[in-house]
Design an enzyme around this catalytic site. Structure first.
Site, PDB file in Angstrom:
ATOM      1  CE  LYS A  25      -0.074  35.707  -5.273  1.00 42.37           C
ATOM      2  NZ  LYS A  25      -0.495  34.920  -6.458  1.00 42.37           N
ATOM      3  NE  ARG A  52      -3.136   0.656  -0.667  1.00 38.99           N
ATOM      4  CZ  ARG A  52      -3.492   0.756  -1.934  1.00 38.99           C
ATOM      5  NH1 ARG A  52      -3.208   1.852  -2.630  1.00 38.99           N
ATOM      6  NH2 ARG A  52      -4.122  -0.235  -2.533  1.00 38.99           N
ATOM      7  CD  GLU A  76      -1.585  38.445  -8.014  1.00 38.02           C
ATOM      8  OE1 GLU A  76      -1.462  37.213  -7.878  1.00 38.02           O
ATOM      9  OE2 GLU A  76      -2.198  39.161  -7.206  1.00 38.02           O
ATOM     10  CE  LYS A  98      -3.238  28.670  -5.263  1.00 39.41           C
ATOM     11  NZ  LYS A  98      -4.309  29.134  -6.162  1.00 39.41           N
ATOM     12  CG  ASP A 112      -4.249  36.655 -10.547  1.00 35.86           C
ATOM     13  OD1 ASP A 112      -4.044  35.451 -10.781  1.00 35.86           O
ATOM     14  OD2 ASP A 112      -4.977  37.060  -9.624  1.00 35.86           O
TER      15      ASP A 112
END
Length: 284
Positions: A170, A103, A200, A138, A221
């Site tokens: 950002k 597994r 951004e 992410k 963006d």
């Protein structure tokens, strides 16, 4: 694209932790109760669905750590395309060992192969353009290096590995810094000679500010295809252009055709489905 590589020490540590997690305090009590010691088994890892294989070094290391006498023979290499029924690897050894390590090996391979498969699908959609498909931060905590490795197995590229790789300004940075130009000016004072600066923007008016101040990369963006096309024209090759924001397999081809250099897709790692691989065993 060059072959994806990964530090084997990272694989060793990750597999060790996964085996400890799965075996718990007493080991595989089901296998210990039902399978006699010394019983031999041979098995194959086979594809149930088509896709791109990734994670073979993890599967090999899983069986090696659990029982060094188990023989693991890869029939494919990471990055290879497979079809349903394809044999990915052959395994032979004590049945208890094969069953107890199964597994963990499949978990690594299924997750990484799923990411590689999705990455390859995005790359195929952008074919014929100069746009490189890249991932984002992410990722699953603790598994970033492996998931980004899988992205490369699928033919896509990596964005930043972490917050220390490059400066990416950002919208929240801009808001706190007091605007695009103050943020860029502060970043330039801080950055070393080898640190890239990306910023951004959400509008073409903001892009004009970036062009006046200068940066290495600008991220457009959540812009429409029309605005992306205009943005690429405005930049005119003075810096790299990245498209980002909610990009899907249905939209990526049109975005790639706008002339952007990169398309960052968080879905590569946060929304990839596990590729269905199974271990089929025969008792010798």
């Amino acid at each position: 694209m060059s072959q994806a590589v990964l530090n084997p020490l990272l694989i060793t540590e990750a597999v060790r932790a996964a085996l400890i997690e799965d075996l718990g305090r007493a080991g595989d009590i089901t296998t210990l109760a039902t399978i006699p010691a010394g019983k031999r088994a041979s098995a194959v890892i086979a594809a149930r669905k088509s896709g791109i294989v990734a994670g073979l070094p993890f599967a090999r290391e899983t069986f090696r750590q659990y029982d060094p006498s188990v023989r693991f023979e890869a029939a494919m290499s990471d990055g290879d395309r497979l079809e349903p029924g394809a044999i990915v690897a052959r395994i032979e050894g004590e049945a208890r060992s094969v069953l107890s390590a199964e597994r963990v090996a499949l978990n690594f391979m299924g997750r990484l192969s799923g990411i590689a498969t999705l990455a390859a699908a995005y790359v195929a959609k952008a074919a014929g353009t100069k746009a490189m498909i890249v991932d984002t931060r992410k990722t699953t905590p603790g598994l970033r290096a492996f998931e980004k490795y899988a992205v490369r197995c699928g033919g896509a590229g990596n964005h930043r590995y972490g917050l220390d790789d490059a400066i990416l300004i950002k919208d929240n940075h801009v808001a706190v810094a007091g605007g695009i130009r103050p943020a860029l000016q502060a970043a330039k004072r801080q950055a070393g000679n080898f640190v890239k600066i990306e910023i951004e923007v959400d509008t073409l008016a903001q892009l004009e500010e970036v062009l006046a101040e200068g940066a290495d990369i600008v991220m457009l963006d959540n812009m429409s295809v029309a605005d992306l096309t205009r943005g690429v024209a405005m930049v005119g090759g003075r810096m790299k252009v990245e498209a980002s924001g909610g990009i899907t397999l249905d939209t990526v081809a049109a975005i790639a055709a706008t002339g952007v250099d990169m398309i960052s897709v968080g879905a590569l790692t946060h929304s990839a489905s596990v590729l269905d691989l199974g271990l089929d065993i025969e008792i010798a």
